[in-house]
Structure formats: C-alpha cells, structure tokens
Scaffold this active site. Structure first.
Site, mmCIF file in Angstrom:
data_model
loop_
_atom_site.group_PDB
_atom_site.id
_atom_site.type_symbol
_atom_site.label_atom_id
_atom_site.label_comp_id
_atom_site.label_asym_id
_atom_site.label_seq_id
_atom_site.Cartn_x
_atom_site.Cartn_y
_atom_site.Cartn_z
ATOM 1 N N SER A 45 1.577 -7.428 -1.196
ATOM 2 C CA SER A 45 2.225 -8.495 -0.412
ATOM 3 C C SER A 45 1.355 -9.747 -0.299
ATOM 4 C CB SER A 45 2.642 -7.992 0.969
ATOM 5 O OG SER A 45 1.553 -7.919 1.845
ATOM 6 N N THR A 101 0.825 -1.217 0.000
ATOM 7 C CA THR A 101 0.000 0.000 0.000
ATOM 8 C C THR A 101 0.856 1.263 0.000
ATOM 9 O OG1 THR A 101 -1.812 -1.072 1.131
ATOM 10 C CG2 THR A 101 -1.682 1.297 1.373
ATOM 11 N N THR A 131 1.442 -4.599 4.185
ATOM 12 C CA THR A 131 1.205 -5.008 5.570
ATOM 13 C C THR A 131 0.623 -6.420 5.685
ATOM 14 O OG1 THR A 131 -0.982 -3.989 5.547
ATOM 15 C CG2 THR A 131 0.834 -2.641 6.367
ATOM 16 N N ASP A 132 -0.044 -6.889 4.605
ATOM 17 C CA ASP A 132 -0.813 -8.139 4.744
ATOM 18 C C ASP A 132 0.050 -9.335 5.141
ATOM 19 O OD1 ASP A 132 -3.069 -6.745 4.165
ATOM 20 O OD2 ASP A 132 -3.224 -7.411 2.089
#
Ligand code: ASP
Length: 347
Positions: free
Chosen positions: A54, A12, A85-86
């Site tokens: 990710s 992101t 972040t995932d």
C-alpha cells in the site's frame, strides 16, 4: 444467506517472504483458503483488484476501489477490502467521501503479519471484518483491526509493528469486537442518514448510496518544521490546487514563512488555491484562534481549519470537494465544514 464480497489489494496480509523482504504474493483464492470457519449463513466471494504494497497506493487505486464497490453494490450485503496498513487510513478517508449514505458496510482490514505465517493477526482481523460486514446493523466505511471498529474518517496508523496498529482520533471507536461479539459504542446512523439521497416507497425510507469516482489528487500536505525554507512554498503553490499545512500545536505560521506565504496567497482567489490548517499533534485538533501566530493568517485570508478532523480526512475531503473545479469559495467552505461520516464534530 448474507452475501459478502472480499476485494483484495495486496498489503502484508497477502504477502510472502522473498529474499528482498515481504512482498504481496498471495492470490484472492489462496487468501480464501486460509479463511477461518465462518458461519454457514454467510456466503463469501473474493476478487483481486490489485497486488501492491500500500506504499504504492495512488489516487487511481482509490477510484478503482470505489468503482468496484459501485459495480457490485446491489449483489452483496457487505464488503471487505483487504489492504496494506501503511496507507489504509488515507484509503478509508477517501472512500468515506466517495461512497456516501451506504446502508451496507464497507470494511477495510489488513494485518501486521502475513496470513501464511504461523503467528499472525491476519486471520482474526479477517474473521472480525467478515462478522462486522455481515451484521445487519453495520453501515458505511470503517476499519476493523485488532478488535476495534474505527470510522473511516477517523483512523490513523499509530504502530508500525505491533498488532494494535490503528487508533481512532478525536472520536471513540464505533465498536469493539471480542470473541465473535460486537459491542457497539456509536450508532452507525451517522454513516447513512435518512433524508439523504433516496426515495420513499411503501411509507419506508429507502436509503441509497451515492458514488463519486472523481477526485482532485493535487492536494499537498506540508509538515512544518523549525527552519523550513520559505522558497519551498512558491513551488508548492505552483504545483497544487490545495495545501494542507500541518502546523505545530494549536496552529500558527512561523514569522520566517509568513511573508512568502502571504505573498503567494495574495496572488490567488481563495477558491483557486485552497489553504487548510491542521496540526501535527495527534489528538484534540487545531485551534487557530488561540495564539497570535494563528490569528494573523486566519484574520488576513480566507482559509479553512481542520479543527478536530484528521489530516487524512482533511486531505481526502479536499480531494473530493475539489473534483468540481467550478465552485465558489463559499461552496467549498460550506462543504468542508459539513459533517460527513462523523469526520468533524466542531463545525
Ligand atoms: N507495507 C505494508 C503495506 O502497507 C504494510 C502492511 O500491510 O502492514 O502494504
């Protein structure tokens, strides 16, 4: 001058709005242009490794990141990896095993909103990460996000939209960062032990990072649910070298799965198919010895128990350990319970 290398992978933080949703679209140079003012004594270079959400992170990307750090290790004082972040918690755990005893910090960060958006957490996360990576007391792999510094072996994504996306599981944060001040709760000594691999020179101990760039990706995570079909287990045993079972509560195997699971386990030596038990409860870990449903499997077979380790760390540790397929059960067991970068406290 402190030299920092930023490696970008997408996520992101480097995304732009497209008609189909957010998509990684910003180059390393564009990201650098958004960077807030950093102190004059910090020199930053940036390199793009990949350009992915990710969600698409694969084991070969982890190896690519470890190789990039290894190849540039001597030229920089600290590293910042910009990452979606995932799956950041998985990457942080894997890198904690692939890069050991690093006296230099390797910081993962990202954002819940793209750096080009007017309202964004990207700039402060990046600024905090650079500050932390440039601090001479920082070492080892950590996530810096929303003012928290979390050990790479202890992170979990706990919020899908708001800024405080990560929690430190079963361990306090290493530090907090507030208004450019780092408040340290835990010493980073645990990430780089004197007496590891290294040599003495001039009486002072020279620590040396060790890099591993091989992993066994054939580690499966099975989340138990009531009513699960036992036949699924046969297929998992066929396809994978290790199975981490995310059990309920303190840990146990339901009677409906027990017969099939025990049949499969009896077909293999413990080092051929490694079974590790963990819990789907976020905090306080597994305690297999508590209930009969847990003791039955622990008493009957040679299995591992994640205890206070995160499931991300348990999976990553097995991928790292099983890269060497010629190990005895005793050696696998010893390495699993040997603490690495604060990953397990109850060994
Ligand atoms: N889907 C994005 C990713 O993991 C989410 C994020 O970066 O916050 O790449």
């Amino acid at each position: 001058m402190t030299r920092i290398l930023i490696l970008t992978t997408g996520g992101t933080i480097a995304s732009v709005q497209s008609p189909d949703g957010l998509v990684p679209g910003i180059t390393g140079e564009q990201l650098l242009a958004y960077l807030p003012q950093i102190g004059p004594d910090i020199d930053i270079e940036i390199r793009s490794l990949f350009h992915i959400d990710s969600t698409d992170m694969q084991p070969e990307h982890w190896v690519g990141m470890a190789e990039a750090i290894r190849d540039h290790y001597d030229s920089y004082d600290g590293f910042v990896i910009c990452h979606g972040t995932d799956t950041m918690a998985y990457t942080a755990a894997v890198l904690s095993y692939l890069i050991r005893d690093s006296e230099k910090p390797i910081v993962l960060t990202g954002a819940q909103r793209p750096i080009g958006f007017e309202i964004t957490d990207a700039k402060s996360n990046l600024q905090d990460s650079i500050l932390y990576a440039a601090d001479s007391r920082s070492r080892g792999v950590q996530i810096v996000f929303a003012g928290k510094v979390i050990a790479g072996t202890r992170a979990r994504k706990v919020r899908s939209m708001s800024y405080a996306a990560f929690a430190s599981i079963n361990l306090p944060e290493i530090a907090l960062i507030n208004n450019g001040q780092i408040v340290r709760y835990l010493t980073d000594e645990a990430f780089c032990k004197p007496g590891g691999s290294g040599s003495t020179s001039g009486g002072a101990y020279q620590r040396q990072a060790s890099f591993c760039t091989e992993i066994d990706p054939n580690v499966f995570l099975l989340k138990l649910t009531p009513g699960m079909k036992p036949d699924l287990l046969r297929e998992i045993f066929r396809l994978y070298d290790a199975i981490v079972i995310e059990s309920f509560g303190a840990g146990g195997i339901p009677q409906s799965l027990e017969q099939t699971l025990f049949e499969e386990l009896r077909k293999y030596r413990p080092e051929e198919k490694v079974l590790a038990m963990t819990t789907q409860v976020t905090y306080e870990g597994s305690h297999l010895e508590t209930y009969e449903v847990g003791r039955r499997i622990a008493d009957a077979f040679q299995i591992l128990e994640a205890r206070d380790m995160t499931l991300e760390a348990a999976m990553a540790k097995l991928m790292w350990i099983l890269a060497d397929r010629d190990q005895s059960w005793e050696e696998i067991r010893r390495r699993f319970y040997e603490p690495v970068a604060l990953d397990i406290l109850t060994a």
